[in-house]
Write an enzyme that holds these catalytic residues in place. Structure first.
Site, PDB file in Angstrom:
ATOM      1  N   CYS A   1      78.487  18.460  40.805  1.00  0.00           N
ATOM      2  CA  CYS A   1      77.944  17.128  40.485  1.00  0.00           C
ATOM      3  C   CYS A   1      77.354  16.455  41.720  1.00  0.00           C
ATOM      4  CB  CYS A   1      79.013  16.250  39.841  1.00  0.00           C
ATOM      5  SG  CYS A   1      79.351  16.743  38.144  1.00  0.00           S
TER       6      CYS A   1
ATOM      7  N   CYS B   1      80.352  17.959  33.148  1.00  0.00           N
ATOM      8  CA  CYS B   1      81.010  16.821  33.779  1.00  0.00           C
ATOM      9  C   CYS B   1      80.316  15.516  33.388  1.00  0.00           C
ATOM     10  CB  CYS B   1      80.962  16.953  35.298  1.00  0.00           C
ATOM     11  SG  CYS B   1      82.064  18.189  35.971  1.00  0.00           S
TER      12      CYS B   1
ATOM     13  N   CYS C   1      82.867  16.443  41.602  1.00  0.00           N
ATOM     14  CA  CYS C   1      83.007  17.854  41.978  1.00  0.00           C
ATOM     15  C   CYS C   1      81.771  18.293  42.765  1.00  0.00           C
ATOM     16  CB  CYS C   1      83.211  18.727  40.728  1.00  0.00           C
ATOM     17  SG  CYS C   1      81.699  19.045  39.790  1.00  0.00           S
TER      18      CYS C   1
ATOM     19  N   GLU D   1      83.787  18.816  27.030  1.00  0.00           N
ATOM     20  CA  GLU D   1      84.404  20.131  27.205  1.00  0.00           C
ATOM     21  C   GLU D   1      84.001  21.074  26.079  1.00  0.00           C
ATOM     22  OE1 GLU D   1      88.599  19.413  27.951  1.00  0.00           O
ATOM     23  OE2 GLU D   1      88.123  18.698  29.985  1.00  0.00           O
TER      24      GLU D   1
ATOM     25  N   ASN E   1      82.573  13.344  30.268  1.00  0.00           N
ATOM     26  CA  ASN E   1      82.679  14.809  30.234  1.00  0.00           C
ATOM     27  C   ASN E   1      82.699  15.323  28.799  1.00  0.00           C
ATOM     28  OD1 ASN E   1      85.241  13.492  30.302  1.00  0.00           O
ATOM     29  ND2 ASN E   1      86.273  15.328  31.023  1.00  0.00           N
TER      30      ASN E   1
ATOM     31  N   GLU F   1      79.234  13.081  35.326  1.00  0.00           N
ATOM     32  CA  GLU F   1      78.083  12.753  36.169  1.00  0.00           C
ATOM     33  C   GLU F   1      76.855  13.542  35.728  1.00  0.00           C
ATOM     34  OE1 GLU F   1      81.100  13.802  36.947  1.00  0.00           O
ATOM     35  OE2 GLU F   1      81.629  13.345  39.017  1.00  0.00           O
TER      36      GLU F   1
HETATM   37  N1  THU Z   1      85.179  16.418  35.553  1.00  0.00           N
HETATM   38  C1  THU Z   1      84.107  15.571  35.546  1.00  0.00           C
HETATM   39  O1  THU Z   1      83.672  15.121  34.468  1.00  0.00           O
HETATM   40  N2  THU Z   1      83.532  15.235  36.713  1.00  0.00           N
HETATM   41  C2  THU Z   1      83.939  15.692  37.927  1.00  0.00           C
HETATM   42  O2  THU Z   1      83.281  15.427  38.925  1.00  0.00           O
HETATM   43  C3  THU Z   1      85.183  16.463  38.043  1.00  0.00           C
HETATM   44  C4  THU Z   1      85.714  16.999  36.769  1.00  0.00           C
HETATM   45  C5  THU Z   1      85.804  16.816  34.285  1.00  0.00           C
HETATM   46  C6  THU Z   1      85.535  18.236  33.884  1.00  0.00           C
HETATM   47  C7  THU Z   1      86.703  18.534  32.962  1.00  0.00           C
HETATM   48  O3  THU Z   1      86.351  18.137  31.649  1.00  0.00           O
HETATM   49  C8  THU Z   1      87.818  17.624  33.466  1.00  0.00           C
HETATM   50  O4  THU Z   1      87.207  16.683  34.359  1.00  0.00           O
HETATM   51  C9  THU Z   1      88.923  18.363  34.192  1.00  0.00           C
HETATM   52  O5  THU Z   1      88.391  19.176  35.190  1.00  0.00           O
END
Ligand code: THU
Length: 152
Positions: free
Chosen positions: A102, A57, A99, A48, A46, A59
């Site tokens: 994704c 994210c 999520c 941010e 991920n 994925e």
């Molecule tokens: N996150 C992912 O990288 N993949 C997911 O499928 C769910 C959430 C990350 C996004 C964010 O940086 C952190 O998890 C908290 O939500």
């Protein structure tokens, strides 16, 4: 190599990727590892942003990498690991599931790959793994087949 060996290797690659997450806001590090049909593994983590909603994210980052290499139709499986880092360790006892966004992005590559891919979801501490077919996580998906992009 057994199926469980290859699953564990993919989870290990996702765990290494999670160590490269850029997640200063949530502190939640996620790694994704994509297994390609030829056995290669491509990872993402991920990313941010100070404008929180722009976060990528793990994925999605990994799928962007394979798409950019021309491998979007080469996907066989994915592993996802997430948790909070504590030194070298990654904490977290529940498997991390992709999520909704994704799931849809994984579906694009899965349909183009003509494979109902395995999605291995692991906890940060590695003790818990839940495995699904993508069609279980995203039933009745809308995808490239609906726009005529999957020839018979
Ligand atoms: N996150 C992912 O990288 N993949 C997911 O499928 C769910 C959430 C990350 C996004 C964010 O940086 C952190 O998890 C908290 O939500």
């Amino acid at each position: 190599m057994t199926d469980s060996d290859s699953r564990d290797a993919l989870i290990g690659a996702a765990r290494e990727a999670a160590a490269r997450a850029y997640a200063p806001y949530s502190g939640f590090h996620v790694g994704a590892a994509l297994l390609l049909k030829n056995g290669d593994v491509v990872t993402g983590a991920n990313v941010e942003n100070a404008s929180y909603g722009l976060t990528l994210c793990a994925e999605t980052s990994a799928i962007a990498k394979i798409a950019n290499e021309g491998w979007i139709a080469e996907l066989a499986a994915v592993a996802i690991v997430g948790g909070r880092p504590d030194g070298e360790a990654l904490l977290g006892s529940d498997p991390v599931h992709p999520c909704g966004r994704c799931r849809q992005i994984l579906n694009e590559a899965a349909e183009r790959s003509r494979t109902d891919i395995w999605v291995h979801c692991a906890s940060g501490d590695g003790a818990q793994v839940a495995s699904y077919r993508l069609s279980e996580l995203l039933p009745a998906a809308f995808g490239p087949k609906d726009l005529g992009l999957i020839p018979d």
